[in-house]
Design a protein around this motif. Structure first.
Motif, short mmCIF file in Angstrom:
data_model
loop_
_atom_site.label_atom_id
_atom_site.label_comp_id
_atom_site.label_asym_id
_atom_site.label_seq_id
_atom_site.Cartn_x
_atom_site.Cartn_y
_atom_site.Cartn_z
N GLY A 207 1.91 4.28 12.16
CA GLY A 207 2.44 5.08 11.07
C GLY A 207 2.86 4.25 9.86
N LEU A 208 2.92 2.93 10.01
CA LEU A 208 3.32 2.01 8.94
C LEU A 208 4.71 2.33 8.38
CD1 LEU A 208 -0.05 1.68 6.97
CD2 LEU A 208 0.77 0.36 8.91
N ASP A 209 5.54 2.99 9.19
CA ASP A 209 6.92 3.25 8.78
C ASP A 209 7.79 2.15 9.38
OD1 ASP A 209 9.39 4.20 8.18
OD2 ASP A 209 8.99 6.27 8.79
N PHE A 210 7.77 0.98 8.74
CA PHE A 210 8.45 -0.20 9.30
C PHE A 210 9.95 0.03 9.44
CE2 PHE A 210 5.07 -3.41 7.62
CZ PHE A 210 4.16 -2.86 8.49
N SER A 211 10.50 0.80 8.52
CA SER A 211 11.95 0.96 8.51
C SER A 211 12.43 1.78 9.69
CB SER A 211 12.38 1.63 7.21
OG SER A 211 12.00 0.82 6.14
N SER A 212 11.77 2.92 9.93
CA SER A 212 12.16 3.75 11.07
C SER A 212 11.95 2.98 12.36
CB SER A 212 11.34 5.04 11.09
OG SER A 212 11.59 5.75 12.26
N ASP B 14 5.27 4.40 15.39
CA ASP B 14 5.83 4.64 14.06
C ASP B 14 5.65 3.43 13.17
OD1 ASP B 14 6.51 7.09 14.94
OD2 ASP B 14 8.66 6.75 15.09
N TYR C 57 6.30 1.28 18.49
CA TYR C 57 4.98 0.76 18.12
C TYR C 57 4.23 1.75 17.23
CZ TYR C 57 -0.06 0.33 18.63
OH TYR C 57 -1.41 0.30 18.37
N ARG D 99 20.50 6.08 6.56
CA ARG D 99 19.56 7.20 6.59
C ARG D 99 18.54 7.11 7.72
NH1 ARG D 99 15.26 9.12 1.94
NH2 ARG D 99 13.88 10.18 3.39
N ASN D 100 17.98 5.88 7.93
CA ASN D 100 16.96 5.75 8.98
C ASN D 100 17.53 6.16 10.34
OD1 ASN D 100 14.89 4.76 7.33
ND2 ASN D 100 15.85 2.74 7.34
N TRP E 235 15.60 -4.37 7.63
CA TRP E 235 14.67 -3.26 7.37
C TRP E 235 15.25 -1.92 7.80
CZ3 TRP E 235 9.11 -5.25 8.94
CH2 TRP E 235 8.68 -6.13 7.93
N LEU F 115 14.10 1.33 3.02
CA LEU F 115 12.77 1.89 3.16
C LEU F 115 11.81 0.80 2.68
CD1 LEU F 115 13.16 5.57 1.87
CD2 LEU F 115 12.65 4.82 4.18
N GLU F 116 11.05 0.26 3.61
CA GLU F 116 10.23 -0.92 3.33
C GLU F 116 8.77 -0.53 3.13
OE1 GLU F 116 10.93 -4.14 3.03
OE2 GLU F 116 8.94 -5.01 3.24
#
Lengths: 302, 442
Positions: free
Chosen positions: A259-264, A255, A253, A56-57, A38, A42-43
């Protein structure tokens, strides 16, 4: 000459190991592998086609001021909780190591907080530290505005460090006490007969003998402070005010799950994992050289 | 004799199971707590009692944010419920999720009996696509209000509640100086009322592309609108000692209901809870519409709350059962019971008009509750007062709050704080856009 034990069957050892390896795989390698994957994509939260984005992440994370702020916060938090809870744990253990009356009661009393879950303790302490209606509100009655963790980042940091220490002191206490009690009385008495005072005995005898315990606790405390602290911070400050108490694990946690930004979030986990590995290795390389393990030849081998 | 007993026991054990076999089991996850949780469960019980074909199990799975997290994990493993309550700000994420059956499709596919025109349009706008089709069923809808202590206002020499923020400034001073309140307002930074409601009422944007409705390439513009001055005004109250700051909602509410603070901001959904709490302390209170800036004709408040989303992956039988539940919720009688028990307003026009006709809002215990609906129906909704549809929006709200907290401690100016917040948020918006590369909002 070592006696070699060999399995007759080729597959039996693997079969015996399989359940263990399966558990480690399912609960450790699988999620870690997923996080690693991940962190390069970008997931979308609900799944579906993830876009490969290379580094990028990691670039986004390292370019963000908040991430570095969280790194500094983590360093402060980790250092302060480790030092304070080690020193206090040791101090309590030294006191408890003497043949006091009612020792069992003291020991149980000191060990007790370890049984309290971090969030539960945080709720209680939050009331105590609350600046207007809590016990610490008394300070504000005498000197208005002297204590306000709701708005003052430094106060908030002191607060979460204090509570984390309160929780971990007992853990250190138990280990130190065991270490101290393992020192044979005859050694201490011999030193005393030779004219060594308490301070001298401590530095030349006791400290070297409990140094393996000390080392173990440093490694554990540093590693734990990087990942724990979550429960306390989640309940007491949610990383605020501003992001004054946002440590790396809390940012992961927030993010990821809020934030549902699993990738970051995954990329941050990968960085944090690397950091903890490097730190632990460094400790082993730098500090362990100075440790003498009683009963083995490790010290003399070098 | 013995065999008769055995037969009776067997019969008792078997009988309840028989109708259950014919029942369709569905489940709903929701995120309301406290008194509101009891009301949701009561509603589910009423549905189960009213018919025998469907049995719904409703469970509270944490806060709004937590149920979304759980639902995502559950959806990925195939353990999700048929119905999921999702807070307004999650609408964009849900629409792009590929995990839901849009409400209008559900109704069309199964020929369900739903009268879309009966739902308040201003509520439905939040959950509708660009063609006006509903993607979710409006469930619990509310808007922000001012809660005030009526005795305090009278003591300060007021007979009606101020309509503008300029007058509100004066009210704070009067509550302190004339009514003797050391805490005129229990306050915190609450972007729902401070930013979203304020922007809708004043017809100003939160983000470009009609607050995100028109495209994923939206950018925040909150550092260029009167919102900046609005936050400066509020931070001014704090600096002047006119408000007591506490980020914990429960703490603010308890300072209000115990008479320590004369006012606080809350959703109309908190009406019955405040009623319960104030009954114990004897504080007299009511609600008023949020003020607006002088010289501005206010339009509608923004609707807040959550909607019911239907998840993918179930059978026709189950979807018909889900449809039956939605139809039940929309019945005027159910809307009235729900609204009365909670404080949320009815989401259907029929139920609201029934309540008005019954004289419900004239009763002393319900006085001014209709102001919430009136503030929602004020003026004609524009493209800027329909809602906010931004990706990563939960986190963006956290970022703005976080940066404003730094302005509160005096580290930076409000303008600087919002500039930073916009910069940070736009990075997240671009990440969201790229996550759904090639996709557009419906």
């Amino acid at each position: 000459m070592l006696k070699r034990v060999l399995f007759e069957s080729r597959w039996l050892p693997y079969a015996l190991l399989a359940p263990q390896i399966l558990i480690v795989f399912v609960f450790f390698y699988w999620p870690t592998g997923q996080a690693l994957f991940w962190s390069f994509t970008l997931e979308p939260p609900f799944g579906g086609a993830a876009t490969w984005v290379g580094l990028r992440n990691f670039g986004d994370i390292l370019a963000s001021g908040e991430y570095w702020q969280a790194a500094v916060n983590t360093a402060v938090f980790a250092l302060a909780t480790t030092v304070v809870s080690l020193v206090l744990g040791l101090l309590f253990a030294i006191f408890a190591d003497r043949g006091l009356r009612g020792l069992a009661i003291y020991k149980t009393g000191i060990i007790w907080p370890y049984a309290v879950a971090a969030p539960a303790a945080a709720v209680v302490w939050q009331y105590i530290f609350q600046p207007s209606v809590g016990y610490f509100g008394i300070l504000n009655l005498v000197w208005p505005g002297i204590w306000n963790p709701l708005l003052n980042g430094t106060h908030a940091m002191i607060m979460v460090i204090a509570v984390s220490c309160w929780l971990s002191v007992t853990f250190n206490f138990v280990f130190f006490l065991a270490g101290l009690q393992a020192i044979p009385n005859s050694l201490v008495e011999a030193a005393a007969l030779d004219g060594a005072g308490p301070v001298r005995r401590w530095f030349d005898l006791v400290f070297p003998l409990i140094s393996p315990t000390f080392f173990l606790l440093i490694v554990l405390n540093v590693a734990i402070s990087f990942t724990e602290g979550f429960g306390v911070i989640h309940v007491m400050t949610q990383g605020g005010p501003g992001n004054a108490t946002e440590i790396l694990v809390y940012k992961i946690y927030r993010d990821g799950f809020v934030g549902l930004d699993f990738s970051s979030s995954s990329a941050q986990s990968v960085i944090l994992m690397g950091l903890v590995v490097v730190l632990t290795l460094t400790q082993f390389l730098l500090i362990e050289r100075k440790i003498h393990y009683a009963g083995d030849d490790k010290g003399t081998r070098r | 004799m013995k065999t008769v007993f055995q037969a009776a026991i067997l019969g008792a054990a078997v009988l309840p199971a028989a109708p259950a076999a014919a029942q369709t089991e569905i489940s709903m996850w929701f995120g309301l707590g406290g008194r509101l949780q009891d009301e949701v469960l009561a509603q589910c019980d009423r549905f189960n009692a009213a018919q025998s074909e469907v049995r719904i199990t409703c469970s509270r799975e944490g806060t709004y944010d937590e149920i979304l997290q759980k639902a995502i994990a559950a959806y990925r493993t195939g353990n999700h419920p048929q119905i999921l309550q999702v807070v307004d700000r999650g609408t964009g994420t849900m629409m792009l999720s590929d995990a839901v059956v849009p409400a209008h499709e559900l109704v069309a596919t199964y020929g369900l009996n739903v009268d879309w025109n009966d739902y308040f349009r201003v509520i439905g706008n939040y959950y509708a696509d660009s063609e006006g089709n509903y993607w979710a069923f409006p469930f619990n809808s509310s808007t922000a209000m001012v809660y005030y202590n009526t005795d305090a206002l009278a003591a300060a020499g007021y007979t009606s509640f101020p309509r503008t923020w300029e007058e509100f400034d004066q009210l704070l001073v009067d509550l302190r100086d004339k009514a003797g309140f050391s805490c005129p307002l229990a306050w915190s930074i609450d972007l729902w009322s401070d930013m979203e409601q304020f922007s809708a009422i004043h017809n100003i944007p939160v983000a470009t592309q009609n607050n995100g409705y028109a495209g994923l390439d939206a950018e925040l513009v909150i550092n260029q609108t009167p919102f900046v001055a609005h936050m400066e005004r509020q931070l001014g109250w704090y600096r002047d000692g006119l408000v007591k700051y506490d980020p914990a909602f429960d703490a603010r509410r308890s300072m209000f209901v115990n008479g320590e603070c004369a006012m606080f901001f809350d959703s109309i959904a908190g009406y019955t809870s405040a009623q319960d709490l104030a009954a114990e302390t004897g504080v007299k209170w009511t609600v008023a519409e949020l003020p607006h800036n002088a010289g501005v004709t206010p339009i509608n408040n923004l609707v807040g709350g959550a909607a019911l989303w239907t998840m993918k992956g179930f059978t026709e039988e189950e979807y018909r059962a889900v449809g039956a539940f939605y139809a039940f919720l929309a019945e005027p009688e159910q809307q009235k019971l729900w609204s009365d028990g909670t404080g949320y307003f009815p989401v259907t026009v029929q139920a609201y008009e029934d309540l008005v006709a019954e004289g419900y809002y004239q009763r002393p215990e319900n006085l001014n509750r209709d102001l919430a609906v009136k503030s929602l129906l004020r003026g004609e909704p524009t493209d800027l007062s329909k809602g906010i549809r931004l990706g990563n929006y939960v986190e963006i709200r956290n970022i703005i709050t976080e940066e404003l907290q730094k302005a509160l401690t005096g580290d930076v100016t409000v303008q600087a704080a919002l500039d930073t917040a916009v910069e940070r948020s736009n990075i997240l918006l671009r990440r969201f856009e790229d996550t759904y590369a090639g996709r557009t909002l419906p």
